[in-house]
Enzyme design. Structure first.
Site, PDB file in Angstrom:
ATOM      1  N   CYS A  77       0.845  -1.199   0.000  1.00  0.00           N
ATOM      2  CA  CYS A  77       0.000   0.000   0.000  1.00  0.00           C
ATOM      3  C   CYS A  77       0.880   1.247   0.000  1.00  0.00           C
ATOM      4  O   CYS A  77       1.939   1.268   0.631  1.00  0.00           O
ATOM      5  CB  CYS A  77      -0.910   0.025   1.238  1.00  0.00           C
ATOM      6  SG  CYS A  77      -2.200  -1.226   1.224  1.00  0.00           S
ATOM      7  N   CYS A 386      -7.428  -1.606 -16.648  1.00  0.00           N
ATOM      8  CA  CYS A 386      -6.761  -1.397 -15.364  1.00  0.00           C
ATOM      9  C   CYS A 386      -5.641  -0.380 -15.487  1.00  0.00           C
ATOM     10  O   CYS A 386      -4.783  -0.289 -14.605  1.00  0.00           O
ATOM     11  CB  CYS A 386      -6.227  -2.723 -14.811  1.00  0.00           C
ATOM     12  SG  CYS A 386      -5.030  -3.533 -15.895  1.00  0.00           S
TER      13      CYS A 386
END
Length: 428
Positions: A77, A386
């Protein structure tokens, strides 16, 4: 390394804060707009320099406490330290900016659709033996160091459950310093695990890994030496790995591709079904194992599903046969980069659904343009993507051929990362 001080003015496209000093851009990870920082300058990067935060002198107004204890050490992340509202606006703006760079002055981009935390159903871990123990987790950002994962705000809890037992099972088959990739996918019938890399794999190791997989309750354990190899089955539970697309069960090939979250897949499928309603002849291109094609066929459409992934197409064919859809859905193994559906084939279709890999669908879009130039444009095109940049490139090509981008929906499938999913509709 020299130092630079200043205020983070905005967020860059890769999720790094941008510090502008003396007309030079510095990209500083783990910062947010409004942060006042001292940073160490690294190597040149694009139109500026990479930098590393040394001191946070003053926090920006939208900086928040990250919810995960592994944040910053784990490379999974990048943006947990940013408040939700500006983060969501930035993600939506990534798609708008990509389209504007391609000449769309007022792109019809809808609000960002979020998926729940802890919803990702597949993960690729890395395992490395270090003396008498095995590290199993993710690489630290921009590093080969492995961060052992114990909790995660992104992954479904089932993906984390077998990690302690996998560490123990891998210890005897890894040499000191050896590393392997471990792909874990949650399916409707249990966890599918594929190990890729060098292992000590004599008969006794195979037996031990099979026993360990059974004890962990895995649906399947497979191994292959490298990315090009064929997986060797080490263990298969009572129920082989399956996924469900709508009401239809599909066998999953070892390590087979799925959308990262079932929620995002459903959002895109619902969009496609709504926008393609009434179409009789449809092609689902880059179809994988049929997440969209099976739903379209179940809704009464006659569909072609094409993809270069032969195991995925074989799985789709098995599902078609089992569901009695052989007269309505035709799977085809076809490399659409080298052998796209030609304009003559496209003329017979009422709609096309595209879900290409990150590089986009350049060759196939060119054939859609050729069909339009020949006077028979495909009436409806639904395109998922994407990558905002390759999507915007393909959208520009369609627009130049007379297609209108009717709407685009950004989907935050890749939570707290710079990556973005989207689905869109084009009409001539």
């Amino acid at each position: 390394m020299r130092d630079v001080e200043g205020v983070i003015e905005r967020m860059g496209g890769q999720g790094h804060g941008v510090l502008l000093k003396d007309d030079v851009r510095y990209y500083v990870p783990f910062t947010v707009p409004g942060d006042v920082v001292a940073a160490k300058v690294g190597e040149a990067r694009g139109d500026g320099f990479a930098a590393e935060i040394a001191v946070l002198e003053q926090a920006g107004p939208d900086r928040v406490e990250p919810p995960c204890p592994h944040f910053q050490s784990c490379g999974g992340c990048a943006l947990q330290h940013w408040a939700d509202a500006p983060y969501r606006a930035w993600k939506r703006d990534k798609l708008i900016a990509a389209l504007q760079r391609r000449g769309f002055t007022a792109p019809p981009v809808q609000d960002l659709v979020a998926v729940p935390d802890r919803s990702r159903r597949r993960a690729e871990f890395v395992a490395r033996r270090v003396k008498d123990h095995v590290l199993l987790g993710f690489h630290e950002a921009a590093s080969r160091k492995i961060v052992d994962i114990e909790t995660c705000m992104v992954l479904r809890p089932a993906l984390l459950a077998p990690l302690p037992a996998l560490r123990e099972a891998l210890l005897p088959v890894l040499g000191d310093g050896w590393a392997v990739d471990v792909k874990v996918t949650e399916t409707a019938t249990g966890l599918d695990v594929l190990i890729t890399g060098k292992l000590k794999m004599r008969v006794q190791e195979r037996i031990a890994l099979s026993k360990a997989a059974k004890a962990m309750g895995l649906a399947r354990l497979s191994w292959k030496l490298d990315l090009r190899g064929e997986p060797e089955l080490l263990f298969l539970g009572e129920r082989a790995p399956q996924v469900r697309f709508g009401d239809i069960a599909v066998p999953l090939a070892p390590g087979g591709f799925l959308q990262a979250t079932a929620e995002a897949e459903q959002i895109m499928a619902d969009f496609a079904l709504a926008e393609l309603q009434g179409a009789k002849r449809v092609a689902d291109l880059f179809s994988g194992c049929g997440a969209f094609a099976l739903r379209l066929a179940a809704a009464g459409m006659n569909a072609l599903a094409a993809d270069a992934d032969r195991p995925a197409i074989a799985a789709l064919q098995a599902a078609v046969n089992a569901a009695g859809l052989a007269g309505r859905l035709r799977p085809e193994a076809r490399d659409l980069e080298r052998q796209p559906l030609m304009s003559a084939e496209l003329k017979a279709l009422d709609a096309v659904l595209l879900d290409p890999p990150r590089a986009g669908a350049k060759a196939q879009v060119q054939q859609l343009v050729a069909a339009a130039s020949a006077g028979r444009p495909v009436p409806r095109i639904v395109m998922a993507s994407c990558d905002p940049n390759s999507f915007a490139r393909d959208a520009r090509t369609l627009a130049d051929a007379g297609y209108q981008l009717v709407r685009a929906v950004p989907i935050d499938q890749f939570r707290w990362s710079p990556h973005l999913e989207m689905v869109s509709l084009f009409k001539p």
